[in-house]
Design a protein around this motif. Structure first.
Motif: not given
Length: 147
Positions: A121-147
């Motif tokens: 809500v406050f920062i926005g999601s780059l991944t969300k923006e890319i998947t909404k606007k992209s004209k080519i396939p977007v592969l979203v990889v779940p990444c989690h910080d190790e901490n």
């Protein structure tokens, strides 16, 4: 040869993302085009005297980011995948999508840090923006910080 755009932010999960992209690139015979989008206002600070610009701050940050990009490129190359990198300043979503179009990319591989709720809500999601606007396939990889 196919092209994969791989945006990186140098977070702890960037290595996980690069590892995934290397494997994917090998499967589809693709090269990886690393991109990091730096903030357009890196050298600006606000203080008692209002906005001030410190070019040395921007220069040092850009040198650091280029060095980090080069390290990731070396990792990709060491795994037998063609790779180039670029550092751009601008609005991340727009800059990444423009770069993908300029290079006739086949895929964008981007990480998801698993944040939700108030963060989006406050920062926005780059991944969300890319998947909404992209004209080519977007592969979203779940990444989690190790901490």
């Amino acid at each position: 040869m196919k092209k994969i755009i791989l945006p990186v932010d140098f977070s702890d999960s960037s290595n996980q993302l690069v590892d995934y992209a290397i494997g994917f690139a090998k499967e589809i015979n693709a090269e990886i085009l690393l991109i990091h989008v730096a903030a357009a206002d890196i050298g600006f600070v606000i203080g008692d005297m209002g906005f001030q610009y410190f070019p040395e701050v921007e220069e040092n940050e850009m040198k650091y980011e280029l060095k980090e990009l080069h390290k990731l490129q070396e990792k990709v190359l060491a795994n037998g995948v063609q790779c180039s990198h670029i550092l751009k300043q601008g609005i991340p979503g727009d800059t990444i999508l423009e770069y993908a179009a300029e290079n006739s990319a086949d895929y964008i591989v981007i990480g998801s840090h698993g944040r939700s709720g108030f963060y989006d809500v406050f920062i926005g999601s780059l991944t969300k923006e890319i998947t909404k606007k992209s004209k080519i396939p977007v592969l979203v990889v779940p990444c989690h910080d190790e901490n």
